[in-house]
Structures are given as structure tokens and as C-alpha cells.
Design a protein around this motif. Structure first.
Motif, PDB file in Angstrom:
ATOM      1  N   LEU A   1      -1.486  55.245  80.484  1.00 40.64           N
ATOM      2  CA  LEU A   1      -0.761  56.478  80.211  1.00 40.64           C
ATOM      3  C   LEU A   1      -1.322  57.651  81.017  1.00 40.64           C
ATOM      4  CD1 LEU A   1      -0.202  56.207  76.349  1.00 40.64           C
ATOM      5  CD2 LEU A   1       1.490  55.946  78.171  1.00 40.64           C
ATOM      6  N   ASN A   2      -2.629  57.658  81.178  1.00 39.38           N
ATOM      7  CA  ASN A   2      -3.255  58.736  81.940  1.00 39.38           C
ATOM      8  C   ASN A   2      -2.786  58.709  83.396  1.00 39.38           C
ATOM      9  OD1 ASN A   2      -4.974  60.995  82.067  1.00 39.38           O
ATOM     10  ND2 ASN A   2      -6.625  59.747  82.881  1.00 39.38           N
ATOM     11  N   GLN A   3      -2.754  57.519  83.979  1.00 37.21           N
ATOM     12  CA  GLN A   3      -2.271  57.377  85.357  1.00 37.21           C
ATOM     13  C   GLN A   3      -0.821  57.848  85.460  1.00 37.21           C
ATOM     14  OE1 GLN A   3      -3.947  56.034  88.255  1.00 37.21           O
ATOM     15  NE2 GLN A   3      -2.173  57.003  89.194  1.00 37.21           N
ATOM     16  N   ARG A   4      -0.005  57.463  84.492  1.00 33.88           N
ATOM     17  CA  ARG A   4       1.413  57.858  84.480  1.00 33.88           C
ATOM     18  C   ARG A   4       1.548  59.380  84.396  1.00 33.88           C
ATOM     19  NH1 ARG A   4       6.283  57.516  85.968  1.00 33.88           N
ATOM     20  NH2 ARG A   4       7.917  57.683  84.423  1.00 33.88           N
ATOM     21  N   PHE A   5       0.731  60.002  83.533  1.00 29.01           N
ATOM     22  CA  PHE A   5       0.767  61.462  83.400  1.00 29.01           C
ATOM     23  C   PHE A   5       0.485  62.132  84.743  1.00 29.01           C
ATOM     24  CE2 PHE A   5      -1.526  65.456  83.028  1.00 29.01           C
ATOM     25  CZ  PHE A   5      -0.612  66.219  82.315  1.00 29.01           C
ATOM     26  N   HIS A   6      -0.565  61.678  85.426  1.00 24.55           N
ATOM     27  CA  HIS A   6      -0.924  62.296  86.701  1.00 24.55           C
ATOM     28  C   HIS A   6       0.153  62.059  87.763  1.00 24.55           C
ATOM     29  CE1 HIS A   6      -4.861  62.567  84.728  1.00 24.55           C
ATOM     30  NE2 HIS A   6      -5.021  63.628  85.494  1.00 24.55           N
ATOM     31  N   ASN A   7       0.773  60.899  87.754  1.00 23.47           N
ATOM     32  CA  ASN A   7       1.877  60.636  88.686  1.00 23.47           C
ATOM     33  C   ASN A   7       3.052  61.579  88.411  1.00 23.47           C
ATOM     34  OD1 ASN A   7       0.416  58.596  89.894  1.00 23.47           O
ATOM     35  ND2 ASN A   7       1.475  56.955  88.816  1.00 23.47           N
ATOM     36  N   LEU A   8       3.395  61.751  87.137  1.00 24.00           N
ATOM     37  CA  LEU A   8       4.501  62.648  86.776  1.00 24.00           C
ATOM     38  C   LEU A   8       4.167  64.097  87.123  1.00 24.00           C
ATOM     39  CD1 LEU A   8       5.594  61.115  83.355  1.00 24.00           C
ATOM     40  CD2 LEU A   8       6.905  61.131  85.493  1.00 24.00           C
ATOM     41  N   LEU A   9       2.931  64.476  86.917  1.00 18.31           N
ATOM     42  CA  LEU A   9       2.504  65.833  87.253  1.00 18.31           C
ATOM     43  C   LEU A   9       2.679  66.088  88.747  1.00 18.31           C
ATOM     44  CD1 LEU A   9       1.279  68.349  85.947  1.00 18.31           C
ATOM     45  CD2 LEU A   9      -0.967  67.423  86.480  1.00 18.31           C
ATOM     46  N   SER A  10       2.318  65.104  89.541  1.00 19.01           N
ATOM     47  CA  SER A  10       2.485  65.207  90.990  1.00 19.01           C
ATOM     48  C   SER A  10       3.967  65.350  91.345  1.00 19.01           C
ATOM     49  CB  SER A  10       1.889  63.979  91.671  1.00 19.01           C
ATOM     50  OG  SER A  10       2.151  64.003  93.045  1.00 19.01           O
ATOM     51  N   GLU A  11       4.811  64.544  90.712  1.00 18.81           N
ATOM     52  CA  GLU A  11       6.262  64.626  90.960  1.00 18.81           C
ATOM     53  C   GLU A  11       6.813  65.978  90.544  1.00 18.81           C
ATOM     54  OE1 GLU A  11       8.433  61.341  89.239  1.00 18.81           O
ATOM     55  OE2 GLU A  11       6.877  59.936  89.880  1.00 18.81           O
ATOM     56  N   MET A  12       6.366  66.492  89.383  1.00 18.15           N
ATOM     57  CA  MET A  12       6.862  67.775  88.875  1.00 18.15           C
ATOM     58  C   MET A  12       6.515  68.918  89.823  1.00 18.15           C
ATOM     59  SD  MET A  12       5.930  67.549  84.833  1.00 18.15           S
ATOM     60  CE  MET A  12       6.250  69.289  84.563  1.00 18.15           C
ATOM     61  N   ALA A  13       5.353  68.820  90.446  1.00 18.17           N
ATOM     62  CA  ALA A  13       4.925  69.900  91.344  1.00 18.17           C
ATOM     63  C   ALA A  13       5.857  70.030  92.537  1.00 18.17           C
ATOM     64  CB  ALA A  13       3.492  69.652  91.809  1.00 18.17           C
ATOM     65  N   GLY A  14       6.415  68.901  92.973  1.00 16.34           N
ATOM     66  CA  GLY A  14       7.333  68.942  94.102  1.00 16.34           C
ATOM     67  C   GLY A  14       6.689  69.432  95.380  1.00 16.34           C
ATOM     68  N   SER A  15       5.409  69.204  95.511  1.00 15.78           N
ATOM     69  CA  SER A  15       4.666  69.700  96.669  1.00 15.78           C
ATOM     70  C   SER A  15       4.020  68.529  97.391  1.00 15.78           C
ATOM     71  CB  SER A  15       3.588  70.686  96.206  1.00 15.78           C
ATOM     72  OG  SER A  15       2.646  70.911  97.229  1.00 15.78           O
ATOM     73  N   THR A  16       4.297  68.411  98.682  1.00 21.75           N
ATOM     74  CA  THR A  16       3.672  67.338  99.452  1.00 21.75           C
ATOM     75  C   THR A  16       2.156  67.548  99.546  1.00 21.75           C
ATOM     76  OG1 THR A  16       4.143  68.495 101.527  1.00 21.75           O
ATOM     77  CG2 THR A  16       5.727  66.822 100.818  1.00 21.75           C
ATOM     78  N   VAL A  17       1.723  68.799  99.551  1.00 18.02           N
ATOM     79  CA  VAL A  17       0.286  69.097  99.611  1.00 18.02           C
ATOM     80  C   VAL A  17      -0.399  68.591  98.345  1.00 18.02           C
ATOM     81  CG1 VAL A  17      -1.449  70.932  99.685  1.00 18.02           C
ATOM     82  CG2 VAL A  17       0.571  71.067 101.155  1.00 18.02           C
ATOM     83  N   ILE A  18       0.168  68.906  97.185  1.00 13.39           N
ATOM     84  CA  ILE A  18      -0.428  68.459  95.923  1.00 13.39           C
ATOM     85  C   ILE A  18      -0.393  66.944  95.822  1.00 13.39           C
ATOM     86  CG2 ILE A  18      -0.123  68.435  93.406  1.00 13.39           C
ATOM     87  CD1 ILE A  18       0.581  71.426  93.643  1.00 13.39           C
ATOM     88  N   THR A  19       0.713  66.338  96.196  1.00 12.99           N
ATOM     89  CA  THR A  19       0.822  64.878  96.161  1.00 12.99           C
ATOM     90  C   THR A  19      -0.242  64.246  97.047  1.00 12.99           C
ATOM     91  OG1 THR A  19       3.182  64.975  95.690  1.00 12.99           O
ATOM     92  CG2 THR A  19       2.344  62.917  96.616  1.00 12.99           C
ATOM     93  N   ARG A  20      -0.398  64.757  98.248  1.00 15.49           N
ATOM     94  CA  ARG A  20      -1.397  64.219  99.184  1.00 15.49           C
ATOM     95  C   ARG A  20      -2.810  64.396  98.639  1.00 15.49           C
ATOM     96  NH1 ARG A  20       0.406  66.581 103.520  1.00 15.49           N
ATOM     97  NH2 ARG A  20      -0.894  68.422 103.321  1.00 15.49           N
ATOM     98  N   GLU A  21      -3.111  65.556  98.067  1.00 15.95           N
ATOM     99  CA  GLU A  21      -4.445  65.806  97.521  1.00 15.95           C
ATOM    100  C   GLU A  21      -4.730  64.914  96.311  1.00 15.95           C
ATOM    101  OE1 GLU A  21      -7.173  67.672  98.678  1.00 15.95           O
ATOM    102  OE2 GLU A  21      -5.835  67.365 100.382  1.00 15.95           O
ATOM    103  N   LEU A  22      -3.738  64.721  95.454  1.00 13.55           N
ATOM    104  CA  LEU A  22      -3.941  63.824  94.312  1.00 13.55           C
ATOM    105  C   LEU A  22      -4.196  62.392  94.784  1.00 13.55           C
ATOM    106  CD1 LEU A  22      -1.347  65.124  91.709  1.00 13.55           C
ATOM    107  CD2 LEU A  22      -3.832  65.047  91.439  1.00 13.55           C
ATOM    108  N   GLU A  23      -3.475  61.964  95.802  1.00 14.47           N
ATOM    109  CA  GLU A  23      -3.704  60.625  96.358  1.00 14.47           C
ATOM    110  C   GLU A  23      -5.113  60.514  96.935  1.00 14.47           C
ATOM    111  OE1 GLU A  23      -0.494  60.198  99.143  1.00 14.47           O
ATOM    112  OE2 GLU A  23       0.958  59.742  97.562  1.00 14.47           O
ATOM    113  N   ARG A  24      -5.595  61.580  97.558  1.00  9.97           N
ATOM    114  CA  ARG A  24      -6.949  61.582  98.122  1.00  9.97           C
ATOM    115  C   ARG A  24      -7.995  61.531  97.016  1.00  9.97           C
ATOM    116  NH1 ARG A  24     -10.948  64.968  98.814  1.00  9.97           N
ATOM    117  NH2 ARG A  24      -9.819  66.731  97.951  1.00  9.97           N
ATOM    118  N   VAL A  25      -7.813  62.350  96.005  1.00  6.04           N
ATOM    119  CA  VAL A  25      -8.794  62.466  94.928  1.00  6.04           C
ATOM    120  C   VAL A  25      -8.927  61.169  94.129  1.00  6.04           C
ATOM    121  CG1 VAL A  25      -9.230  63.605  92.712  1.00  6.04           C
ATOM    122  CG2 VAL A  25      -8.661  64.956  94.718  1.00  6.04           C
ATOM    123  N   VAL A  26      -7.818  60.490  93.872  1.00  8.50           N
ATOM    124  CA  VAL A  26      -7.916  59.291  93.037  1.00  8.50           C
ATOM    125  C   VAL A  26      -8.686  58.168  93.711  1.00  8.50           C
ATOM    126  CG1 VAL A  26      -5.828  59.807  91.717  1.00  8.50           C
ATOM    127  CG2 VAL A  26      -5.675  58.322  93.715  1.00  8.50           C
TER     128      VAL A  26
END
Length: 109
Positions: A1-26
Motif C-alpha cells: 500500500l505504501n508503494q501504491r500511495f507513492h506512485n499515486l502521489l507521483s501521478e497526482m503531481a503531474g510533474s516529470t521532475v517529481i516523477t523522475r526524482e521519486l524514481e531516483r530516490v526509491v
């Protein structure tokens, strides 16, 4: 569920920068949404950290809903510090053989 939450948060942001940074951080040790290792799960602080992290999830969603981007960012920065605490506690553990990835991390000094 935690992974799903973070994935949805990334989608909600609608930002390629945030998506890329989240992918880097994980991919960092103990920073992924599923990075809560056995040593921490058995520690007395584990429940407290989990409760704080879940509350931060609620707070960031509230900030997003209210369009308070700076507040959401501040909450997520604090949320990321939990991963830092997990890593520090793991490094201090006497049971490092239960965490094979820890051997890849060099201690300072």
C-alpha cells in the motif's frame, strides 16, 4: 500500500521532475517505500515511525487538495527524513547479517 500511495502521489503531481526524482530516490538504500527492514520492524520505535509516516501521508494529501504546494513539499522533505533515520538505525544495528545491503554502505570516518 505504501508503494501504491507513492506512485499515486507521483501521478497526482503531474510533474516529470517529481516523477523522475521519486524514481531516483526509491533506488537509494532504505529510501524506497518498501524499505522498512526487519531490524527496524522489531525496534521499539518502529510503530511510532510508522504512525508518523502515515500521518505525513494524510497531511500531504490535505496540502495538495488545498493547493498548498510549499506545505506539501515541506511535509515530503520531513517524510524523507524517516528514511534517513531508518538507515542510521540500521547501521547501528548489531544484527547486520539480516540486512545484506548494509555491507555496501561505507561509514564515514
Amino acid at each position: 500500500l505504501n508503494q501504491r500511495f507513492h506512485n499515486l502521489l507521483s501521478e497526482m503531481a503531474g510533474s516529470t521532475v517529481i516523477t523522475r526524482e521519486l524514481e531516483r530516490v526509491v533506488n537509494l538504500p532504505f529510501a524506497s517505500p518498501s524499505g522498512f527492514v526487519v531490524a527496524q520492524a522489531n525496534s521499539p520505535q518502529a510503530r511510532d515511525m510508522l504512525i508518523v509516516a502515515q500521518d505525513q501521508h494524510r497531511q500531504v494529501l490535505d496540502a495538495i487538495e488545498r493547493r498548498e504546494g510549499a506545505r506539501a513539499e515541506a511535509i515530503m522533505r520531513e517524510h524523507s527524513r524517516i528514511a534517513q533515520r531508518n538507515l542510521l538505525e540500521a547501521m547501528q544495528s548489531q544484527d547486520l547479517e539480516r540486512m545484506p545491503g548494509v555491507r555496501l554502505i561505507r561509514k564515514r570516518g
